[in-house]
Design a protein around this motif. Structure first.
Motif, PDB file in Angstrom:
ATOM      1  N   ASP A  97      38.265  46.501  32.982  1.00  0.00           N
ATOM      2  CA  ASP A  97      38.067  46.217  34.273  1.00  0.00           C
ATOM      3  C   ASP A  97      36.601  46.661  34.759  1.00  0.00           C
ATOM      4  N   GLY A  98      36.036  47.922  33.486  1.00  0.00           N
ATOM      5  CA  GLY A  98      35.424  48.355  34.215  1.00  0.00           C
ATOM      6  C   GLY A  98      35.701  49.703  34.860  1.00  0.00           C
ATOM      7  N   ILE A  99      36.445  50.617  34.702  1.00  0.00           N
ATOM      8  CA  ILE A  99      36.376  51.380  34.679  1.00  0.00           C
ATOM      9  C   ILE A  99      36.468  52.478  34.523  1.00  0.00           C
ATOM     10  N   GLY A 100      35.683  53.531  34.501  1.00  0.00           N
ATOM     11  CA  GLY A 100      34.982  54.923  33.515  1.00  0.00           C
ATOM     12  C   GLY A 100      36.284  55.229  33.036  1.00  0.00           C
ATOM     13  N   GLN A 101      36.100  55.936  31.659  1.00  0.00           N
ATOM     14  CA  GLN A 101      36.168  56.433  30.698  1.00  0.00           C
ATOM     15  C   GLN A 101      37.752  57.666  31.009  1.00  0.00           C
ATOM     16  N   ALA A 102      37.318  58.631  32.130  1.00  0.00           N
ATOM     17  CA  ALA A 102      37.548  59.783  32.603  1.00  0.00           C
ATOM     18  C   ALA A 102      39.198  58.823  33.564  1.00  0.00           C
ATOM     19  N   GLU A 103      38.864  58.060  34.354  1.00  0.00           N
ATOM     20  CA  GLU A 103      39.868  57.864  35.395  1.00  0.00           C
ATOM     21  C   GLU A 103      40.895  56.925  34.770  1.00  0.00           C
ATOM     22  N   VAL A 104      40.001  56.794  33.423  1.00  0.00           N
ATOM     23  CA  VAL A 104      41.328  55.623  32.546  1.00  0.00           C
ATOM     24  C   VAL A 104      42.278  56.686  31.340  1.00  0.00           C
ATOM     25  N   ALA A 105      41.925  57.843  31.834  1.00  0.00           N
ATOM     26  CA  ALA A 105      42.530  58.763  30.655  1.00  0.00           C
ATOM     27  C   ALA A 105      43.991  58.328  31.833  1.00  0.00           C
ATOM     28  N   VAL A 106      43.432  59.010  32.798  1.00  0.00           N
ATOM     29  CA  VAL A 106      44.444  59.533  33.751  1.00  0.00           C
ATOM     30  C   VAL A 106      44.911  58.801  34.354  1.00  0.00           C
ATOM     31  N   ARG A 107      44.927  57.371  34.483  1.00  0.00           N
ATOM     32  CA  ARG A 107      45.655  56.421  34.329  1.00  0.00           C
ATOM     33  C   ARG A 107      46.550  55.492  33.550  1.00  0.00           C
ATOM     34  N   ALA A 108      45.914  55.968  32.437  1.00  0.00           N
ATOM     35  CA  ALA A 108      46.897  55.495  31.293  1.00  0.00           C
ATOM     36  C   ALA A 108      47.876  56.506  30.339  1.00  0.00           C
ATOM     37  N   GLY A 109      47.414  57.455  31.337  1.00  0.00           N
ATOM     38  CA  GLY A 109      48.438  58.566  30.852  1.00  0.00           C
ATOM     39  C   GLY A 109      48.327  59.541  29.621  1.00  0.00           C
ATOM     40  N   PHE A 110      46.569  59.504  29.334  1.00  0.00           N
ATOM     41  CA  PHE A 110      46.735  60.728  28.334  1.00  0.00           C
ATOM     42  C   PHE A 110      46.281  62.541  29.206  1.00  0.00           C
ATOM     43  N   ALA A 111      45.999  62.948  27.989  1.00  0.00           N
ATOM     44  CA  ALA A 111      45.557  64.331  28.512  1.00  0.00           C
ATOM     45  C   ALA A 111      44.567  64.324  29.183  1.00  0.00           C
ATOM     46  N   ASP A 112      43.854  63.946  28.117  1.00  0.00           N
ATOM     47  CA  ASP A 112      42.036  64.251  28.920  1.00  0.00           C
ATOM     48  C   ASP A 112      41.628  63.087  28.176  1.00  0.00           C
ATOM     49  N   GLN A 113      40.070  63.180  28.614  1.00  0.00           N
ATOM     50  CA  GLN A 113      39.165  62.099  28.237  1.00  0.00           C
ATOM     51  C   GLN A 113      39.156  62.057  26.258  1.00  0.00           C
ATOM     52  N   PRO A 114      39.321  63.364  25.743  1.00  0.00           N
ATOM     53  CA  PRO A 114      38.906  63.359  24.382  1.00  0.00           C
ATOM     54  C   PRO A 114      40.204  63.094  23.882  1.00  0.00           C
ATOM     55  N   HIS A 115      41.633  63.168  24.444  1.00  0.00           N
ATOM     56  CA  HIS A 115      43.062  62.980  24.186  1.00  0.00           C
ATOM     57  C   HIS A 115      42.618  60.912  23.971  1.00  0.00           C
ATOM     58  N   LEU A 116      42.069  60.879  25.037  1.00  0.00           N
ATOM     59  CA  LEU A 116      42.126  59.298  24.314  1.00  0.00           C
ATOM     60  C   LEU A 116      41.556  58.968  24.022  1.00  0.00           C
ATOM     61  N   ALA A 117      40.073  59.375  23.338  1.00  0.00           N
ATOM     62  CA  ALA A 117      39.065  58.925  22.531  1.00  0.00           C
ATOM     63  C   ALA A 117      39.060  58.813  21.642  1.00  0.00           C
ATOM     64  N   ARG A 118      40.701  59.979  20.987  1.00  0.00           N
ATOM     65  CA  ARG A 118      40.966  60.807  19.411  1.00  0.00           C
ATOM     66  C   ARG A 118      42.156  59.490  19.265  1.00  0.00           C
ATOM     67  N   GLU A 119      42.693  58.839  20.156  1.00  0.00           N
ATOM     68  CA  GLU A 119      43.969  57.629  20.226  1.00  0.00           C
ATOM     69  C   GLU A 119      42.831  56.793  20.056  1.00  0.00           C
ATOM     70  N   VAL A 120      42.413  56.453  20.839  1.00  0.00           N
ATOM     71  CA  VAL A 120      41.579  54.645  20.565  1.00  0.00           C
ATOM     72  C   VAL A 120      41.124  54.946  18.886  1.00  0.00           C
ATOM     73  N   ARG A 121      40.498  55.640  18.501  1.00  0.00           N
ATOM     74  CA  ARG A 121      39.510  56.116  17.494  1.00  0.00           C
ATOM     75  C   ARG A 121      41.207  56.137  16.037  1.00  0.00           C
ATOM     76  N   ALA A 122      42.248  56.543  16.553  1.00  0.00           N
ATOM     77  CA  ALA A 122      42.809  56.790  15.821  1.00  0.00           C
ATOM     78  C   ALA A 122      43.995  54.901  14.946  1.00  0.00           C
ATOM     79  N   LEU A 123      43.729  54.299  16.389  1.00  0.00           N
ATOM     80  CA  LEU A 123      44.310  53.140  16.316  1.00  0.00           C
ATOM     81  C   LEU A 123      44.052  52.473  16.084  1.00  0.00           C
ATOM     82  N   SER A 124      42.245  52.127  16.543  1.00  0.00           N
ATOM     83  CA  SER A 124      41.438  50.671  16.112  1.00  0.00           C
ATOM     84  C   SER A 124      40.693  51.328  14.964  1.00  0.00           C
TER      85      SER A 124
END
Length: 231
Positions: free
Chosen positions: A188-215
């Motif tokens: 939807d065009g939302i920046g990654q820092a905000e994605v991390a917060v809104r999706a329930g990740f601890a922070d943006q690096p956590h988001l990046a690790r999980e995305v890489r691990a799953l995909s």
């Protein structure tokens, strides 16, 4: 390749989809907690794609794919979903003559719409009574203890029910649903820092690790326009 998706109004069915390709090709499939039933018009193959725990590279020949995707926790295939996890299984291997008959009936459809309607009529969805509640909680928390307490279940019983309905234990289910939430926000065009917060990740690096691990890919790579699933 042309990928088209049509949301369904029927409970338990996430969408109907199709993919046309003159040359075939590979597609990256990432975990979404869903089960798909897929028919390839040119070869007549009819198969089930179970819920994945990691990235899956599919290669399908040229032609038209027609798919029906169940909502997480829904299936009408008569087997616990964990038996389909990370698997691609011909429907005839699960249903015997019923699966072969459905493939034959699909071969006699003359249009994409007719094939989709036949899949809808032949694949009624069923929901484990606890699955909707488990799925709703797993979207909010990865705490097995919290989920079990809210549902009034023991943790082992919760795990068994989640595995049978989704193919995953509750903690993995939470990770997959959170990952899919992040993908939807990013698309939807939302920046990654905000994605991390809104999706329930601890922070943006956590988001990046999980995305890489799953995909196996970065979030930026995943949100680029793609041709859609080949399963």
């Amino acid at each position: 390749m042309g990928y088209r998706e049509q949301p369904s109004t029927r409970p338990g069915i996430a969408c109907l989809w199709s993919r046309d390709s003159a040359t075939g090709g590979a597609a990256l499939i990432v975990p979404d907690a869903c089960v798909d039933v897929i028919w390839h018009r040119e070869t007549g193959r009819l198969w089930v794609a179970g819920p994945d725990t990691g990235p899956h590279r599919s290669a399908v020949g040229p032609g038209t794919l027609v798919g029906l995707r169940f909502e997480p926790g829904h299936t009408a295939l008569g087997v616990p979903v964990n038996e389909l996890r990370d698997a691609r299984v011909d429907l005839a291997d699960l249903w015997g003559g019923r699966g072969a008959d459905l493939a034959d009936r699909l071969a006699h459809t003359s249009t994409l719409l007719a094939a989709q309607r036949l899949l809808l009529s032949a694949l009624p969805s069923e929901l484990d009574p606890a699955a909707a509640a488990i799925g709703a909680l797993a979207r909010r928390t990865g705490s097995v203890r919290e989920m079990a307490e809210r549902l009034g279940l023991g943790e082992r019983r919760l795990h068994r029910r989640a595995v049978a309905a989704f193919g995953y234990g509750p903690k993995v289910l939470h990770r997959v649903l959170r990952f899919q939430r992040a993908l939807a926000l990013a698309r939807d065009g939302i920046g990654q820092a905000e994605v991390a917060v809104r999706a329930g990740f601890a922070d943006q690096p956590h988001l990046a690790r999980e995305v890489r691990a799953l995909s196996g890919e970065s979030l930026g790579a995943l949100v680029r326009p793609v041709a859609g699933p080949g399963q």
